[in-house]
Motif scaffolding. Structure first.
Motif, PDB file in Angstrom:
ATOM      1  N   ALA A 197       0.793  -1.139  -0.115  1.00 60.66           N
ATOM      2  CA  ALA A 197      -0.023   0.223  -0.001  1.00 60.66           C
ATOM      3  C   ALA A 197       0.720   1.243   0.039  1.00 60.66           C
ATOM      4  CB  ALA A 197      -1.101   0.114   1.313  1.00 60.66           C
ATOM      5  N   GLU A 198       0.284   2.513  -0.566  1.00 61.44           N
ATOM      6  CA  GLU A 198       0.840   3.565  -0.119  1.00 61.44           C
ATOM      7  C   GLU A 198       1.039   3.861   1.183  1.00 61.44           C
ATOM      8  OE1 GLU A 198      -0.387   6.399  -3.968  1.00 61.44           O
ATOM      9  OE2 GLU A 198      -1.695   6.455  -2.263  1.00 61.44           O
ATOM     10  N   ASP A 199       2.250   4.032   1.796  1.00 64.65           N
ATOM     11  CA  ASP A 199       2.172   3.971   3.333  1.00 64.65           C
ATOM     12  C   ASP A 199       3.842   4.656   3.563  1.00 64.65           C
ATOM     13  OD1 ASP A 199       3.294   2.839   6.052  1.00 64.65           O
ATOM     14  OD2 ASP A 199       1.326   2.543   5.979  1.00 64.65           O
ATOM     15  N   GLN A 200       3.845   5.712   4.392  1.00 62.78           N
ATOM     16  CA  GLN A 200       4.937   6.282   4.423  1.00 62.78           C
ATOM     17  C   GLN A 200       6.248   5.359   4.956  1.00 62.78           C
ATOM     18  OE1 GLN A 200       4.277   9.494   7.671  1.00 62.78           O
ATOM     19  NE2 GLN A 200       4.190   7.974   9.090  1.00 62.78           N
ATOM     20  N   ARG A 201       5.838   4.275   5.664  1.00 59.03           N
ATOM     21  CA  ARG A 201       6.843   3.253   5.825  1.00 59.03           C
ATOM     22  C   ARG A 201       7.611   2.629   4.940  1.00 59.03           C
ATOM     23  NH1 ARG A 201       3.477  -0.188   9.831  1.00 59.03           N
ATOM     24  NH2 ARG A 201       1.814   0.337   8.203  1.00 59.03           N
ATOM     25  N   LEU A 202       7.055   2.757   3.491  1.00 56.48           N
ATOM     26  CA  LEU A 202       7.396   1.980   2.673  1.00 56.48           C
ATOM     27  C   LEU A 202       8.259   3.115   1.360  1.00 56.48           C
ATOM     28  CD1 LEU A 202       4.567  -0.564   1.798  1.00 56.48           C
ATOM     29  CD2 LEU A 202       6.775  -1.022   2.949  1.00 56.48           C
ATOM     30  N   THR A 203       7.630   4.398   1.486  1.00 54.94           N
ATOM     31  CA  THR A 203       8.177   5.376   0.403  1.00 54.94           C
ATOM     32  C   THR A 203       9.649   5.360   0.221  1.00 54.94           C
ATOM     33  OG1 THR A 203       7.775   7.287   1.872  1.00 54.94           O
ATOM     34  CG2 THR A 203       6.020   6.413   0.359  1.00 54.94           C
ATOM     35  N   VAL A 204      10.350   5.212   1.375  1.00 47.70           N
ATOM     36  CA  VAL A 204      11.727   5.308   1.381  1.00 47.70           C
ATOM     37  C   VAL A 204      12.342   4.057   0.503  1.00 47.70           C
ATOM     38  CG1 VAL A 204      13.975   5.699   2.651  1.00 47.70           C
ATOM     39  CG2 VAL A 204      12.112   6.995   2.923  1.00 47.70           C
ATOM     40  N   ALA A 205      11.897   2.927   0.982  1.00 53.36           N
ATOM     41  CA  ALA A 205      12.269   1.797   0.426  1.00 53.36           C
ATOM     42  C   ALA A 205      12.098   1.750  -1.037  1.00 53.36           C
ATOM     43  CB  ALA A 205      11.801   0.552   1.150  1.00 53.36           C
ATOM     44  N   GLN A 206      11.046   2.115  -1.366  1.00 58.18           N
ATOM     45  CA  GLN A 206      10.619   2.259  -2.932  1.00 58.18           C
ATOM     46  C   GLN A 206      11.543   3.168  -3.519  1.00 58.18           C
ATOM     47  OE1 GLN A 206       7.473   4.882  -3.765  1.00 58.18           O
ATOM     48  NE2 GLN A 206       6.675   3.626  -5.546  1.00 58.18           N
ATOM     49  N   ARG A 207      12.042   4.378  -2.896  1.00 57.78           N
ATOM     50  CA  ARG A 207      12.711   5.109  -4.030  1.00 57.78           C
ATOM     51  C   ARG A 207      14.309   4.578  -3.902  1.00 57.78           C
ATOM     52  NH1 ARG A 207      10.304   9.179  -0.887  1.00 57.78           N
ATOM     53  NH2 ARG A 207      11.922   9.406   0.791  1.00 57.78           N
ATOM     54  N   LEU A 208      14.583   3.690  -2.964  1.00 57.04           N
ATOM     55  CA  LEU A 208      15.883   3.140  -2.704  1.00 57.04           C
ATOM     56  C   LEU A 208      15.789   2.094  -3.859  1.00 57.04           C
ATOM     57  CD1 LEU A 208      18.638   2.309  -1.333  1.00 57.04           C
ATOM     58  CD2 LEU A 208      17.388   0.856   0.051  1.00 57.04           C
ATOM     59  N   TRP A 209      14.845   1.118  -3.882  1.00 58.55           N
ATOM     60  CA  TRP A 209      14.972   0.043  -4.773  1.00 58.55           C
ATOM     61  C   TRP A 209      14.828   0.641  -6.243  1.00 58.55           C
ATOM     62  CZ3 TRP A 209      15.058  -5.227  -4.983  1.00 58.55           C
ATOM     63  CH2 TRP A 209      14.737  -5.775  -6.256  1.00 58.55           C
ATOM     64  N   ASN A 210      13.910   1.620  -6.550  1.00 60.00           N
ATOM     65  CA  ASN A 210      13.736   2.330  -7.946  1.00 60.00           C
ATOM     66  C   ASN A 210      15.133   3.128  -8.471  1.00 60.00           C
ATOM     67  OD1 ASN A 210      11.109   1.287  -7.979  1.00 60.00           O
ATOM     68  ND2 ASN A 210       9.973   2.998  -7.825  1.00 60.00           N
ATOM     69  N   ARG A 211      15.780   3.595  -7.323  1.00 56.26           N
ATOM     70  CA  ARG A 211      17.128   4.183  -7.781  1.00 56.26           C
ATOM     71  C   ARG A 211      17.796   3.406  -8.646  1.00 56.26           C
ATOM     72  NH1 ARG A 211      20.522   6.007  -2.650  1.00 56.26           N
ATOM     73  NH2 ARG A 211      20.953   3.572  -3.173  1.00 56.26           N
ATOM     74  N   ASP A 212      18.139   2.128  -8.159  1.00 64.79           N
ATOM     75  CA  ASP A 212      19.223   1.075  -8.531  1.00 64.79           C
ATOM     76  C   ASP A 212      18.725   0.023  -9.338  1.00 64.79           C
ATOM     77  OD1 ASP A 212      21.095   2.933  -7.337  1.00 64.79           O
ATOM     78  OD2 ASP A 212      20.698   1.893  -5.537  1.00 64.79           O
ATOM     79  N   THR A 213      17.365  -0.424  -9.255  1.00 66.10           N
ATOM     80  CA  THR A 213      16.854  -1.644  -9.616  1.00 66.10           C
ATOM     81  C   THR A 213      15.784  -1.853 -10.556  1.00 66.10           C
ATOM     82  OG1 THR A 213      17.770  -2.360  -7.350  1.00 66.10           O
ATOM     83  CG2 THR A 213      16.869  -4.044  -8.751  1.00 66.10           C
ATOM     84  N   GLU A 214      15.765  -2.600 -11.410  1.00 72.63           N
ATOM     85  CA  GLU A 214      14.465  -2.952 -12.174  1.00 72.63           C
ATOM     86  C   GLU A 214      13.928  -4.259 -11.898  1.00 72.63           C
ATOM     87  OE1 GLU A 214      12.972  -0.924 -14.289  1.00 72.63           O
ATOM     88  OE2 GLU A 214      14.395   0.668 -14.419  1.00 72.63           O
ATOM     89  N   PRO A 215      12.617  -4.403 -11.947  1.00 71.40           N
ATOM     90  CA  PRO A 215      11.475  -3.410 -12.594  1.00 71.40           C
ATOM     91  C   PRO A 215      11.374  -2.420 -11.443  1.00 71.40           C
ATOM     92  CG  PRO A 215      10.477  -5.595 -12.035  1.00 71.40           C
ATOM     93  CD  PRO A 215      12.198  -5.865 -11.871  1.00 71.40           C
ATOM     94  N   GLN A 216      10.760  -1.486 -11.554  1.00 70.22           N
ATOM     95  CA  GLN A 216      10.262  -0.437 -10.641  1.00 70.22           C
ATOM     96  C   GLN A 216       9.143  -0.652  -9.987  1.00 70.22           C
ATOM     97  OE1 GLN A 216      11.915   3.394 -11.052  1.00 70.22           O
ATOM     98  NE2 GLN A 216      13.512   1.469 -11.277  1.00 70.22           N
TER      99      GLN A 216
END
Length: 268
Positions: A197-216
């Motif tokens: 879900a959209e959750d502030q606990r996950l947004t930083v992890a999302q950015r970390l993954w999307n910065r370096d890894t595929e798929p987004q």
């Protein structure tokens, strides 16, 4: 033993290209489950994600427990064939194991676009002799390929349990994919989804993954995920946090508010 099963079981396991220099979705998930089918780059990515979002330490275990409960529910409701899209690396209580514990004749097709996943699956996941387990190398967004390949093992004119657990988060046009699969399914089929879900606990992890890894990775709101289920009959308790969907005594311990939404819905 069925001729289909014997043919599948005897197929040679071909080598698949492995890139150990970058994290891989299936291997990172395997690392989070404490598996051994991963590399240090995957374990490092898993550690970084959990350090950024500690709630993710429970995500993989909660996801597998939900799959177990959802498949068991559908098998007990009479579903005898399953289409598991976004298989991931083999682990305990795979879809065919859970389904065939209810009825050994259940048929399961695993779909993944990672050939390494399917090599592992074909080598290690064996169907009950009365049932059938198939493996399909296809992208979830290629609906004709998924349905065409699945039809080699499943009778798509009959109800099927479609499982999309933690795969839609990697698909930009997830709504279109879900709609296409549901439209092609027979009445009485089930759709099972689990999505972060959209959750502030996950947004930083999302950015970390999307910065370096595929798929987004795409996080989505409860409203967005719920819209995929419009026109279907939600199984109680509806769209809820993953560990609140019909919890079972053998579930792993995890927080009550995991930001992973899950649902099972039936096509009328």
């Amino acid at each position: 033993m069925s001729e289909e099963w014997l043919a599948e079981a005897s197929r040679p396991v071909r080598a698949a290209k492995v890139d150990s220099s970058a994290p891989n979705v299936a291997r990172v998930w395997n690392a989070m489950l404490g598996g051994r089918d991963n590399f240090e780059v995957d374990r490092r990515a898993a550690r970084q994600l959990i350090a950024t979002a500690p709630v993710l330490a429970h995500a993989a275990y909660a996801s597998r427990a939900f799959l177990r409960r959802a498949v068991r529910y559908q098998a007990e409701a009479g579903i005898r064939q399953f289409l598991d899209i976004g298989t991931g690396l083999p682990t305990k209580d795979a879809t065919h194991e859970v389904a065939q514990a209810t009825d050994p004749s259940c048929r399961v097709v695993y779909v993944d676009n990672d050939p390494v996943v399917l090599v592992h699956a074909r080598a290690r996941m064996r169907s009950d002799a009365e049932g059938t387990t198939g493996y399909l190398n296809a992208d979830a967004t290629d609906i004709p390929a998924v349905l065409g390949g699945a039809a080699q093992t499943l009778d798509l004119a009959q109800p099927v349990g479609i499982l999309m657990i933690d795969v839609l988060t990697f698909i930009a046009d997830a709504a279109d994919v879900v709609a296409g699969l549901v439209a092609a399914a027979a009445a009485g089929s089930y759709l099972t989804v689990m999505h972060p879900a959209e959750d502030q606990r996950l947004t930083v992890a999302q950015r970390l993954w999307n910065r370096d890894t595929e798929p987004q990775v795409h996080l989505r709101s409860r409203c967005q995920i719920g819209s995929w289920l419009d026109g279907l009959e939600l199984v109680d308790p509806g769209l809820v946090e993953v560990n609140q969907w019909r919890p079972a005594p053998d579930d792993p311990e995890c927080p009550d508010d995991l930001p992973l939404l899950a649902a099972v819905a039936k096509k009328p």
